[in-house]
Design an enzyme around this catalytic site. Structure first.
Site, PDB file in Angstrom:
ATOM      1  N   ASP A 115       0.855  -1.178   0.000  1.00 40.67           N
ATOM      2  CA  ASP A 115       0.000   0.000   0.000  1.00 40.67           C
ATOM      3  C   ASP A 115       0.897   1.236   0.000  1.00 40.67           C
ATOM      4  O   ASP A 115       2.104   1.145   0.203  1.00 40.67           O
ATOM      5  CB  ASP A 115      -0.989  -0.010   1.163  1.00 40.67           C
ATOM      6  CG  ASP A 115      -0.340   0.062   2.524  1.00 40.67           C
ATOM      7  OD1 ASP A 115       0.876   0.337   2.596  1.00 40.67           O
ATOM      8  OD2 ASP A 115      -1.038  -0.160   3.520  1.00 40.67           O
ATOM      9  N   GLY A 117       1.302   3.772   1.880  1.00 38.27           N
ATOM     10  CA  GLY A 117       1.742   4.416   3.106  1.00 38.27           C
ATOM     11  C   GLY A 117       0.761   5.463   3.585  1.00 38.27           C
ATOM     12  O   GLY A 117       0.833   5.925   4.727  1.00 38.27           O
ATOM     13  N   PHE A 119      -2.441   5.264   4.358  1.00 33.68           N
ATOM     14  CA  PHE A 119      -3.307   4.870   5.469  1.00 33.68           C
ATOM     15  C   PHE A 119      -2.594   5.058   6.800  1.00 33.68           C
ATOM     16  O   PHE A 119      -3.139   5.631   7.740  1.00 33.68           O
ATOM     17  CB  PHE A 119      -3.744   3.419   5.316  1.00 33.68           C
ATOM     18  CG  PHE A 119      -4.617   2.940   6.453  1.00 33.68           C
ATOM     19  CD1 PHE A 119      -5.989   3.107   6.407  1.00 33.68           C
ATOM     20  CD2 PHE A 119      -4.067   2.341   7.571  1.00 33.68           C
ATOM     21  CE1 PHE A 119      -6.802   2.694   7.460  1.00 33.68           C
ATOM     22  CE2 PHE A 119      -4.857   1.926   8.630  1.00 33.68           C
ATOM     23  CZ  PHE A 119      -6.234   2.109   8.572  1.00 33.68           C
ATOM     24  N   ASP A 328      -7.667  -7.174   1.710  1.00 33.61           N
ATOM     25  CA  ASP A 328      -6.634  -7.365   2.723  1.00 33.61           C
ATOM     26  C   ASP A 328      -7.130  -6.781   4.026  1.00 33.61           C
ATOM     27  O   ASP A 328      -7.945  -5.862   4.037  1.00 33.61           O
ATOM     28  CB  ASP A 328      -5.324  -6.676   2.325  1.00 33.61           C
ATOM     29  CG  ASP A 328      -5.395  -5.168   2.531  1.00 33.61           C
ATOM     30  OD1 ASP A 328      -5.003  -4.697   3.619  1.00 33.61           O
ATOM     31  OD2 ASP A 328      -5.870  -4.456   1.618  1.00 33.61           O
TER      32      ASP A 328
END
Length: 440
Positions: A115, A117, A119, A328
């Protein structure tokens, strides 16, 4: 392998010209007379295939906590997702790059996701205690967002300033920096840098954020193309755009259409477009399927869709019917380390005293290594004794449960009995839990 979808053709001169593509197999078509987007397919990546729908275990710091990659593989998992924020802080993307990329570094040798980063920057910086609420009915803004003076992350047009959760040092992420980090990590699938908002943000702020995330996505595409050409010695990586817009239909549709248009513009200019799309943001549980469906209405069929942060069984069925392909979430592994395990009859807490003399497997019908070798009583003992093996066994079981569930969902779609399987599974799993108490 299918021909590469438009916009995902290999960069000229790339020595590792296998790209990530999506092969659509079976559609659900409709449920109870209503059209739905659900389908099965295969995501082909340079490191292997992912059969969808699929749950992707989270290996936050290049490891699924308590398990070896071989143990993860034994559950039937085909890919893992790691976090750019944490790997940037430690050990650094340059270390992973020198090792040959994430798959080589962690000895996984299969498809990998990272991802952006965003979040973690937002949730650890703007929110409290890693919380971005999906249900705000009983929460105040103070429960969800830190006051500006207390925040560890501040957003501006160019990017985000934040403090490290390790040592408090100052850092800055921009769309370009996120792309540079993720290219260094070398995952097959990575996500554009986006701004994650909460459900308590105003409508006006949500509008501003969607527009900013769109501008950031354009910058990500430009930098992604530059890095792809510069790093022709590495396998091709697929960049996926992230759709935000909170609970607003017009913003969600606008965000999705905007990303599709950005991708087409890039392709028309001879650059790489988005290979797929993520659906992100804090979502109220009761609107999850509706929002996913709005987004999938706007996305092309030839690109896969990833639902970020979803793992509850009812949410999986809801999102799959609405058109999501992969998912996920840290919940199955985080829950396991505290003694929480999934069974076909619902969730159990093996710390509970009633399991002290419970000499049966966690869930015989689900199968897997743990159920074939260990009892609830033994794992209860390990938990009470604070033995590390408890986390290993519970985590191995929970991932196996998620793999078995998604495999069965995939089979039910292929056999034309998705709705029947959904009703059968959920009727049993939630038999004693009212819908309003089904947590995330």
């Amino acid at each position: 392998m299918t021909e590469p979808a438009a916009g995902t053709s290999p960069a000229s001169g790339n020595a590792h010209a296998t790209d990530t593509t999506f092969e659509l197999h079976t559609r659900i078509g409709e449920i109870d007379g209503a059209a739905v987007h659900g389908r099965t397919g295969v995501i082909h990546t340079p490191h292997g295939d992912i059969h969808t729908p699929a749950f992707i275990p989270v290996a936050t710091k290049a490891t699924v906590k308590t398990l070896t990659p071989e143990q993860v593989r034994s559950t039937g998992a085909e890919a893992m997702l790691s976090n750019a924020y944490h790997l940037y802080l430690q050990p650094g993307e340059d270390i992973v790059d020198t090792a040959g990329g994430l798959a080589e570094f962690e000895n996984w040798h299969g498809p990998t996701y990272t991802d952006s980063g965003g979040f973690q920057v937002m949730s650890l910086g703007v929110g409290f205690k890693k919380v971005l609420a999906m249900d705000v009915a009983n929460l105040t803004e103070g429960d969800i967002r830190a006051a500006k003076k207390e925040r560890m992350a501040l957003v501006d047009e160019d990017g985000v300033d934040f403090k490290s959760v390790i040592d408090g040092s100052a850092h800055r992420f921009t769309p370009e920096k996120s792309m540079q980090i993720q290219h260094g990590l070398g995952a097959d699938i990575m996500f554009a840098f986006d701004e994650l908002t909460t459900l308590v943000d105003t409508r006006v702020y949500q509008e501003e954020s969607v527009a900013r995330t769109h501008r950031w996505a354009r910058r990500c595409l430009v930098e992604h193309d530059r890095l792809t050409r510069e790093r022709a010695h590495r396998p091709l990586q697929s960049l996926w755009g992230v759709v935000q817009g909170a609970q607003y239909e017009d913003l969600r549709r606008q965000a999705a259409r905007g990303l599709v248009e950005l991708s087409r513009e890039a392709e028309d200019a001879g650059r790489r477009g988005f290979g797929g799309f993520g659906i992100g943001g804090a979502l109220e549980k009761e609107n999850l399927g509706t929002i996913t469906s709005w987004v999938c209405d706007e996305l092309p069929d030839d690109r896969p869709r990833h639902m970020l942060g979803i793992s509850e069984p009812d949410d999986l069925f809801t999102c799959i019917a609405a058109g999501a392909d992969t998912f996920d979430c840290v919940a199955p592994t985080r829950l396991a380390r505290r003694g929480g395990v999934y069974t076909l009859d619902g969730r159990l807490n093996l710390m509970a005293a009633r399991h002290k003399r419970d000499f049966i497997p966690i869930d015989t019908e689900t199968g897997g290594y743990v159920n074939g070798h260990y009892t609830r009583a033994y794992i209860h003992h390990l938990l009470k004794a604070h033995e590390f093996l408890a986390g290993t066994l519970c985590t191995l079981h929970n991932i196996n449960f998620m793999m078995t569930l998604t495999r069965n969902i995939r089979r039910s779609i292929e056999e034309g009995r998705f709705a029947e399987y959904r009703d059968e599974f959920l009727g049993r799993y939630y038999a004693n839990i009212p819908p309003e108490q089904r947590g995330r």
